[in-house]
Design an enzyme around this catalytic site. Sequence first.
Site, PDB file in Angstrom:
ATOM      1  N   TYR A 141       0.868  -1.184   0.000  1.00 21.72           N
ATOM      2  CA  TYR A 141       0.000   0.000   0.000  1.00 21.72           C
ATOM      3  C   TYR A 141       0.898   1.224   0.000  1.00 21.72           C
ATOM      4  O   TYR A 141       1.842   1.301   0.791  1.00 21.72           O
ATOM      5  CB  TYR A 141      -0.883  -0.017   1.254  1.00 21.72           C
ATOM      6  CG  TYR A 141      -1.786   1.192   1.399  1.00 21.72           C
ATOM      7  CD1 TYR A 141      -2.843   1.412   0.517  1.00 21.72           C
ATOM      8  CD2 TYR A 141      -1.585   2.109   2.435  1.00 21.72           C
ATOM      9  CE1 TYR A 141      -3.674   2.521   0.663  1.00 21.72           C
ATOM     10  CE2 TYR A 141      -2.415   3.215   2.589  1.00 21.72           C
ATOM     11  CZ  TYR A 141      -3.461   3.407   1.703  1.00 21.72           C
ATOM     12  OH  TYR A 141      -4.286   4.506   1.848  1.00 21.72           O
ATOM     13  N   ASP A 236       9.456   2.800  -0.413  1.00 14.54           N
ATOM     14  CA  ASP A 236       8.432   3.451   0.396  1.00 14.54           C
ATOM     15  C   ASP A 236       8.678   3.068   1.851  1.00 14.54           C
ATOM     16  O   ASP A 236       8.362   1.962   2.289  1.00 14.54           O
ATOM     17  CB  ASP A 236       7.036   3.008  -0.067  1.00 14.54           C
ATOM     18  CG  ASP A 236       5.929   3.669   0.749  1.00 14.54           C
ATOM     19  OD1 ASP A 236       6.250   4.355   1.742  1.00 14.54           O
ATOM     20  OD2 ASP A 236       4.750   3.497   0.390  1.00 14.54           O
ATOM     21  N   LYS A 264       4.730   9.293   8.824  1.00 14.55           N
ATOM     22  CA  LYS A 264       4.511   8.723  10.163  1.00 14.55           C
ATOM     23  C   LYS A 264       5.542   9.228  11.185  1.00 14.55           C
ATOM     24  O   LYS A 264       5.412  10.343  11.663  1.00 14.55           O
ATOM     25  CB  LYS A 264       4.485   7.193  10.081  1.00 14.55           C
ATOM     26  CG  LYS A 264       3.311   6.720   9.169  1.00 14.55           C
ATOM     27  CD  LYS A 264       2.986   5.267   9.336  1.00 14.55           C
ATOM     28  CE  LYS A 264       2.035   4.769   8.275  1.00 14.55           C
ATOM     29  NZ  LYS A 264       0.690   4.523   8.702  1.00 14.55           N
TER      30      LYS A 264
END
Length: 424
Positions: A141, A236, A264
């Site tokens: 994702y 990523d 994050k």
Amino acid sequence: MSNKEIFEESKKYMPGGVNSPVRAYRDMGIDPPVMKSGKGVILTDEDGKDYIDFVLAWGPMILGHSNEDVVTAIKEISESAIAFGTPTDLELKMSKFLCEEMDNVEMVRFVNSGTEATMSAIKLARGYTGKNKIIKFAGCYHGHFDGFLVEAGSGVLTEGIAGCLGIPNDSIKNTLVGVYNDMEQVRSLFEAYGDDIAAVIIEPVAGNMGVVKAEDEFMETLRVLCDEYGSLLIFDEVMSGFRVAYKGAQSLFNVKPDLITYAKIIGGGLPCGLYGGRRDIMEKLSPVGGVYQAGTMSGNPVVMAAGMATLNILKANQGIYDHINKLGEKLQNGIEDIAREKGIKLTVNRVGGMMTVFFTDRNPVRTYEDAKSCDLEMFRKYFLHMNKNGFNIPQSQFESMFLSAVHTEEHIDKFLETFKRFQP
Ligand SMILES: Cc1ncc(COP(=O)(O)O)c(C=O)c1O
């Protein structure tokens, strides 16, 4: 108002009562707790129930909730600087820190989320190479950008959405789907479309099909193929950055990415994303180059201050990663031992403080197909048992649990005692 009252009323004003689908717990068949406060690893909901938190806001809160230094940094900066829309010294400090501390990052651009970071990195890769297609891997994702919502694991899978409505075929016609840890399949994609592949984007430690680590040889093959065909390799690290190790997932492999995305942890719990990498690529970005990407809130002073406070603590206390790893090992071994005693078939995948329990006799779980073949009903029962007994764990097997600097052996013991009482 109680959890239930707030959640019911929220549904009148927000679709499903939430601002991000996984928060709704729909697949688990219960309403989610409505959290009121968090300190350290304890979350308290609106009914006054405490939870030991193993979700950590889906990753960012590696120092635990409301860490004192981070709170102080936010309070202090907001007295004099909330948003200017001009360059600030804090942006310089943060970007310099990241370029100095992270390998393979010579320049950065801040954005406001992981999605923005990955979609901007893809645009930059296309602008740099002049090519159109990207390879993403099934089960990875990279955010809710149209071109990524193909076999995207995580919430897309858990919420039962087959891909996503509202995406024109044109937006995904340039997305090729690779099979994670399958070198030959990726090679065949390059053989078929190699002239037009701008980039390969991968979670080197995937967290969105549950935790699955890429294999060394697979990662090395991606580098070789990208070099051979003139494509960029994008890691990523939105989830894994400053998480699986201080220097992130890239430090676990002998492979250099061209671009990396973070989010994050680097925002200390505030909205933040970043992409960075090779200078010659980053200088294709506007205003220096022709790839336009902008953001009113990008590099916001309050976010920079929270992020800088977090990263300074991590840099000065890298023993945090040993602590997290040690607790992770204890938790993993404990779960595996208990499962063996109880005759429950499961496999625990863990990389540092990222961990998933897969109910399966398959060991290891190394692909998205492996992850999808696990016993999801068993996972649901396990989730409900832990949740009822005061543990905030991910509501889906296609997610990662997280450990923080402020988890202790006692929290792990409590988890294991509770898991021992699990009656499937
Ligand atoms: C690996 C990865 N990339 C990108 C994203 C998207 O980040 P955001 O939710 O901040 O848009 C996520 C979110 O969980 C992620 O795990």
